[in-house]
Design a protein around this motif. Structure first.
Motif, PDB file in Angstrom:
ATOM      1  N   SER A   1       0.809  -1.219   0.000  1.00 19.35           N
ATOM      2  CA  SER A   1       0.000   0.000   0.000  1.00 19.35           C
ATOM      3  C   SER A   1       0.841   1.266   0.000  1.00 19.35           C
ATOM      4  CB  SER A   1      -0.949  -0.002   1.206  1.00 19.35           C
ATOM      5  OG  SER A   1      -1.895  -1.041   1.101  1.00 19.35           O
ATOM      6  N   ALA A   2       2.137   1.119   0.283  1.00 17.57           N
ATOM      7  CA  ALA A   2       3.023   2.284   0.279  1.00 17.57           C
ATOM      8  C   ALA A   2       3.407   2.719  -1.121  1.00 17.57           C
ATOM      9  CB  ALA A   2       4.287   1.979   1.080  1.00 17.57           C
ATOM     10  N   ARG A   3       3.238   1.815  -2.104  1.00 21.01           N
ATOM     11  CA  ARG A   3       3.751   2.093  -3.443  1.00 21.01           C
ATOM     12  C   ARG A   3       2.831   1.487  -4.487  1.00 21.01           C
ATOM     13  NH1 ARG A   3       7.235   0.226   0.105  1.00 21.01           N
ATOM     14  NH2 ARG A   3       9.100   1.437   0.646  1.00 21.01           N
ATOM     15  N   GLN A   4       2.593   2.221  -5.545  1.00 22.48           N
ATOM     16  CA  GLN A   4       1.902   1.635  -6.684  1.00 22.48           C
ATOM     17  C   GLN A   4       2.778   0.521  -7.262  1.00 22.48           C
ATOM     18  OE1 GLN A   4      -1.210   2.682  -6.159  1.00 22.48           O
ATOM     19  NE2 GLN A   4      -1.506   3.106  -8.334  1.00 22.48           N
ATOM     20  N   PRO A   5       2.193  -0.458  -7.942  1.00 23.70           N
ATOM     21  CA  PRO A   5       3.016  -1.547  -8.490  1.00 23.70           C
ATOM     22  C   PRO A   5       4.171  -1.061  -9.350  1.00 23.70           C
ATOM     23  CG  PRO A   5       0.688  -2.068  -8.683  1.00 23.70           C
ATOM     24  CD  PRO A   5       0.761  -0.663  -8.179  1.00 23.70           C
ATOM     25  N   ALA A   6       3.942  -0.034 -10.151  1.00 22.41           N
ATOM     26  CA  ALA A   6       5.012   0.447 -11.023  1.00 22.41           C
ATOM     27  C   ALA A   6       6.196   0.980 -10.223  1.00 22.41           C
ATOM     28  CB  ALA A   6       4.486   1.530 -11.960  1.00 22.41           C
ATOM     29  N   ALA A   7       5.914   1.641  -9.097  1.00 22.53           N
ATOM     30  CA  ALA A   7       7.005   2.158  -8.266  1.00 22.53           C
ATOM     31  C   ALA A   7       7.822   1.009  -7.678  1.00 22.53           C
ATOM     32  CB  ALA A   7       6.449   3.050  -7.154  1.00 22.53           C
ATOM     33  N   THR A   8       7.144  -0.027  -7.239  1.00 24.27           N
ATOM     34  CA  THR A   8       7.849  -1.189  -6.701  1.00 24.27           C
ATOM     35  C   THR A   8       8.638  -1.890  -7.792  1.00 24.27           C
ATOM     36  OG1 THR A   8       6.210  -1.490  -4.957  1.00 24.27           O
ATOM     37  CG2 THR A   8       7.536  -3.405  -5.533  1.00 24.27           C
ATOM     38  N   ALA A   9       8.055  -2.012  -8.978  1.00 25.07           N
ATOM     39  CA  ALA A   9       8.770  -2.640 -10.097  1.00 25.07           C
ATOM     40  C   ALA A   9      10.027  -1.856 -10.455  1.00 25.07           C
ATOM     41  CB  ALA A   9       7.846  -2.738 -11.311  1.00 25.07           C
ATOM     42  N   MET A  10       9.942  -0.525 -10.453  1.00 19.96           N
ATOM     43  CA  MET A  10      11.104   0.317 -10.743  1.00 19.96           C
ATOM     44  C   MET A  10      12.187   0.127  -9.688  1.00 19.96           C
ATOM     45  SD  MET A  10       8.939   3.716 -11.817  1.00 19.96           S
ATOM     46  CE  MET A  10      10.317   4.841 -11.668  1.00 19.96           C
ATOM     47  N   ALA A  11      11.783   0.150  -8.423  1.00 23.13           N
ATOM     48  CA  ALA A  11      12.756  -0.026  -7.345  1.00 23.13           C
ATOM     49  C   ALA A  11      13.433  -1.378  -7.446  1.00 23.13           C
ATOM     50  CB  ALA A  11      12.061   0.126  -5.989  1.00 23.13           C
ATOM     51  N   ALA A  12      12.664  -2.426  -7.748  1.00 21.63           N
ATOM     52  CA  ALA A  12      13.237  -3.764  -7.850  1.00 21.63           C
ATOM     53  C   ALA A  12      14.231  -3.855  -9.004  1.00 21.63           C
ATOM     54  CB  ALA A  12      12.125  -4.798  -8.024  1.00 21.63           C
ATOM     55  N   MET A  13      13.878  -3.296 -10.155  1.00 15.76           N
ATOM     56  CA  MET A  13      14.816  -3.304 -11.293  1.00 15.76           C
ATOM     57  C   MET A  13      16.094  -2.541 -10.950  1.00 15.76           C
ATOM     58  SD  MET A  13      12.566  -2.885 -14.801  1.00 15.76           S
ATOM     59  CE  MET A  13      11.766  -1.358 -14.321  1.00 15.76           C
ATOM     60  N   THR A  14      15.930  -1.405 -10.283  1.00 18.95           N
ATOM     61  CA  THR A  14      17.086  -0.587  -9.923  1.00 18.95           C
ATOM     62  C   THR A  14      17.985  -1.325  -8.944  1.00 18.95           C
ATOM     63  OG1 THR A  14      15.715   1.395 -10.209  1.00 18.95           O
ATOM     64  CG2 THR A  14      17.792   1.654  -9.011  1.00 18.95           C
ATOM     65  N   MET A  15      17.389  -1.896  -7.892  1.00 18.57           N
ATOM     66  CA  MET A  15      18.174  -2.636  -6.900  1.00 18.57           C
ATOM     67  C   MET A  15      18.858  -3.842  -7.526  1.00 18.57           C
ATOM     68  SD  MET A  15      18.263  -1.483  -3.734  1.00 18.57           S
ATOM     69  CE  MET A  15      18.564  -2.987  -2.800  1.00 18.57           C
ATOM     70  N   ASP A  16      18.170  -4.506  -8.441  1.00 20.88           N
ATOM     71  CA  ASP A  16      18.749  -5.694  -9.067  1.00 20.88           C
ATOM     72  C   ASP A  16      19.953  -5.320  -9.920  1.00 20.88           C
ATOM     73  OD1 ASP A  16      18.296  -8.527  -8.991  1.00 20.88           O
ATOM     74  OD2 ASP A  16      17.831  -8.440 -11.131  1.00 20.88           O
ATOM     75  N   HIS A  17      19.853  -4.227 -10.659  1.00 25.06           N
ATOM     76  CA  HIS A  17      20.997  -3.747 -11.441  1.00 25.06           C
ATOM     77  C   HIS A  17      22.160  -3.379 -10.518  1.00 25.06           C
ATOM     78  CE1 HIS A  17      20.260  -3.522 -15.740  1.00 25.06           C
ATOM     79  NE2 HIS A  17      19.002  -3.207 -15.510  1.00 25.06           N
ATOM     80  N   LEU A  18      21.886  -2.580  -9.484  1.00 33.16           N
ATOM     81  CA  LEU A  18      22.952  -2.089  -8.618  1.00 33.16           C
ATOM     82  C   LEU A  18      23.645  -3.209  -7.856  1.00 33.16           C
ATOM     83  CD1 LEU A  18      21.233   1.118  -7.153  1.00 33.16           C
ATOM     84  CD2 LEU A  18      23.051   1.026  -8.870  1.00 33.16           C
ATOM     85  N   SER A  19      22.912  -4.293  -7.572  1.00 34.61           N
ATOM     86  CA  SER A  19      23.479  -5.391  -6.792  1.00 34.61           C
ATOM     87  C   SER A  19      24.033  -6.517  -7.651  1.00 34.61           C
ATOM     88  CB  SER A  19      22.416  -5.961  -5.845  1.00 34.61           C
ATOM     89  OG  SER A  19      21.367  -6.571  -6.580  1.00 34.61           O
ATOM     90  N   GLY A  20      23.926  -6.373  -8.954  1.00 35.09           N
ATOM     91  CA  GLY A  20      24.414  -7.434  -9.824  1.00 35.09           C
ATOM     92  C   GLY A  20      23.560  -8.682  -9.791  1.00 35.09           C
ATOM     93  N   GLY A  21      22.232  -8.495  -9.647  1.00 34.05           N
ATOM     94  CA  GLY A  21      21.319  -9.627  -9.672  1.00 34.05           C
ATOM     95  C   GLY A  21      21.174 -10.337  -8.345  1.00 34.05           C
ATOM     96  N   ARG A  22      21.337  -9.619  -7.239  1.00 36.17           N
ATOM     97  CA  ARG A  22      21.239 -10.252  -5.912  1.00 36.17           C
ATOM     98  C   ARG A  22      19.965  -9.882  -5.172  1.00 36.17           C
ATOM     99  NH1 ARG A  22      25.524  -8.399  -2.397  1.00 36.17           N
ATOM    100  NH2 ARG A  22      26.037  -6.668  -3.772  1.00 36.17           N
ATOM    101  N   PHE A  23      19.066  -9.153  -5.807  1.00 35.28           N
ATOM    102  CA  PHE A  23      17.900  -8.614  -5.097  1.00 35.28           C
ATOM    103  C   PHE A  23      16.764  -9.627  -5.052  1.00 35.28           C
ATOM    104  CE2 PHE A  23      13.925  -6.014  -5.122  1.00 35.28           C
ATOM    105  CZ  PHE A  23      14.065  -5.490  -3.853  1.00 35.28           C
ATOM    106  N   ILE A  24      16.082  -9.684  -3.910  1.00 36.90           N
ATOM    107  CA  ILE A  24      14.866 -10.471  -3.723  1.00 36.90           C
ATOM    108  C   ILE A  24      13.780  -9.518  -3.238  1.00 36.90           C
ATOM    109  CG2 ILE A  24      13.745 -12.365  -2.504  1.00 36.90           C
ATOM    110  CD1 ILE A  24      16.564 -13.559  -2.048  1.00 36.90           C
ATOM    111  N   LEU A  25      12.663  -9.477  -3.946  1.00 37.16           N
ATOM    112  CA  LEU A  25      11.572  -8.591  -3.568  1.00 37.16           C
ATOM    113  C   LEU A  25      10.602  -9.341  -2.656  1.00 37.16           C
ATOM    114  CD1 LEU A  25       9.999  -5.935  -3.792  1.00 37.16           C
ATOM    115  CD2 LEU A  25       8.862  -6.887  -5.828  1.00 37.16           C
ATOM    116  N   GLY A  26      10.655  -9.005  -1.370  1.00 41.04           N
ATOM    117  CA  GLY A  26       9.676  -9.523  -0.424  1.00 41.04           C
ATOM    118  C   GLY A  26       8.531  -8.542  -0.300  1.00 41.04           C
ATOM    119  N   LEU A  27       7.311  -9.010  -0.543  1.00 39.18           N
ATOM    120  CA  LEU A  27       6.108  -8.181  -0.548  1.00 39.18           C
ATOM    121  C   LEU A  27       5.142  -8.609   0.543  1.00 39.18           C
ATOM    122  CD1 LEU A  27       4.899  -8.114  -4.281  1.00 39.18           C
ATOM    123  CD2 LEU A  27       5.821  -6.178  -3.005  1.00 39.18           C
ATOM    124  N   GLY A  28       4.253  -7.695   0.922  1.00 43.99           N
ATOM    125  CA  GLY A  28       3.186  -8.058   1.841  1.00 43.99           C
ATOM    126  C   GLY A  28       2.145  -6.962   1.921  1.00 43.99           C
TER     127      GLY A  28
END
Length: 346
Positions: A70-97
């Motif tokens: 509820s803190a973020r529209q899906p697109a905002a979460t998708a953007m953050a996940a793509m950004t984190m995944d790039h910056l970490s070299g593919g180490r990001f896991i998106l935990g949602l609830g």
């Protein structure tokens, strides 16, 4: 089953960053832990510290436990996940609830209606954005894209960057049977809280198997991750260890949400502690927090945690190894992590 991974749950902030957390994270990577996780409620967010602390790591997976939908529209979460995944070299896991109605409606000013349907729709949009097969549209009632009643100028868009991975792992924080089944159907992993391996076959396995068996299920029992957060205290004084956890469990069983709308309390109720939970809630909601904690049976605390002498914990761990749990998430300082690594990883 049998081999457990180990992760660090940094937990909620209490007024500021957890003391010594950067040293603890460095120790986690040094010890070979699989992952570190950050949380958010209505204070610090979970993405910013994960990026800050994760920048000083090289190997360990970086997860959110959890991003509140509820803190973020899906697109905002998708953007953050793509950004984190790039910056970490593919180490990001998106935990949602979905969190709970008190936070969703009281803090974010968003409706809490139909959490299962909202979660399904939310995850579908994330995956569509990451695929980049075309401009993203969604006809669902919760997150329509483009907005149907706006200016009329909105148009479907495609992400302007290519994701490092279009299949960024999604884990769901879930406690109820229907939510767990949906998690097993749609997601790559389950973030389990208040998990008891002794009731796995009765409470959790049916929901997981239902989800894995649905048409189009993303994964099955052989490639699905279950990350369970568990308190771990090594001590010869079992009573003192249990007492130290009473405020934590009293908060979750008694104070998280209104009576009758506390999803955390439903877990011990389904485990057979309905009478005790009713008493705990009455005391806690009347301001008698210590008395509420004292009402929690030690047997229940031992079912949900790993406490006691090393030999007892080593023996208790066998139940976790025999369940669906693939990763134990523990909290604590660097010394606690070293002890946990010795017990869990050998």
């Amino acid at each position: 089953m049998g081999d457990l991974k180990l992760g660090l749950n940094t937990g909620y902030w209490a007024g500021g960053p957890p003391p010594g957390v950067e040293d603890t994270i460095a120790e986690a990577e040094k010890l070979g832990l699989d992952s570190i996780w950050t949380a958010e409620a209505y204070g610090s967010d979970c993405l910013t510290p994960l990026a800050w602390w994760g920048a000083k790591t090289e190997r360990i997976h970086l997860g959110t436990a959890i991003v509140q939908m509820s803190a973020r529209q899906p697109a905002a979460t998708a953007m953050a996940a793509m950004t984190m995944d790039h910056l970490s070299g593919g180490r990001f896991i998106l935990g949602l609830g979905v969190s709970g109605p008190q936070v969703v409606e009281g803090w974010y000013g968003m409706p809490f209606e139909k959490p299962l349907a909202r979660t399904r729709e939310y995850i579908g949009i994330l995956r569509d954005i990451w695929k980049r097969e075309g401009p993203v549209t969604n006809d669902g009632p919760h997150y329509p894209l483009p907005l149907p009643d706006g200016t009329g100028l909105g148009k479907p868009l495609k992400a302007s960057i290519h994701p490092l991975r279009e299949d960024i792992p999604i884990y769901l924080g879930a406690e109820g049977p229907k939510n767990i089944a949906m998690c097993a159907e749609l997601c790559d992993g389950w973030l389990a809280m208040l998990f008891s391996p002794s009731v796995y076959d009765d409470l959790y396995r049916p929901s997981l198997e239902e989800g894995w068996g649905r048409p189009g299920a993303r994964r099955g029992p052989d490639d699905f991750e279950v990350c369970a957060t568990v308190p771990l205290i090594v001590t010869d004084d079992l009573d003192a260890a249990a007492d130290s956890l009473r405020p934590f469990y009293a908060l979750y069983f008694g104070g998280m949400g209104a009576k009758g709308a506390n999803f955390h309390a439903n877990v011990p109720i389904r485990m057979g502690y309905e009478k005790e939970v009713a008493e705990i809630q009455d005391l806690y909601l009347n301001g008698k927090k210590d008395e509420a904690g004292a009402k929690i049976p030690r047997a229940l605390i031992e079912e949900l945690s790993l406490i006691g002498p090393r030999e007892k914990i080593a023996d208790d761990l066998q139940r976790w190894r025999e369940s669906a749990v693939t990763t134990l998430l523990v909290s604590g300082d660097a010394a606690t992590l070293r002890t946990a690594a010795e017990l869990v990883l050998g």
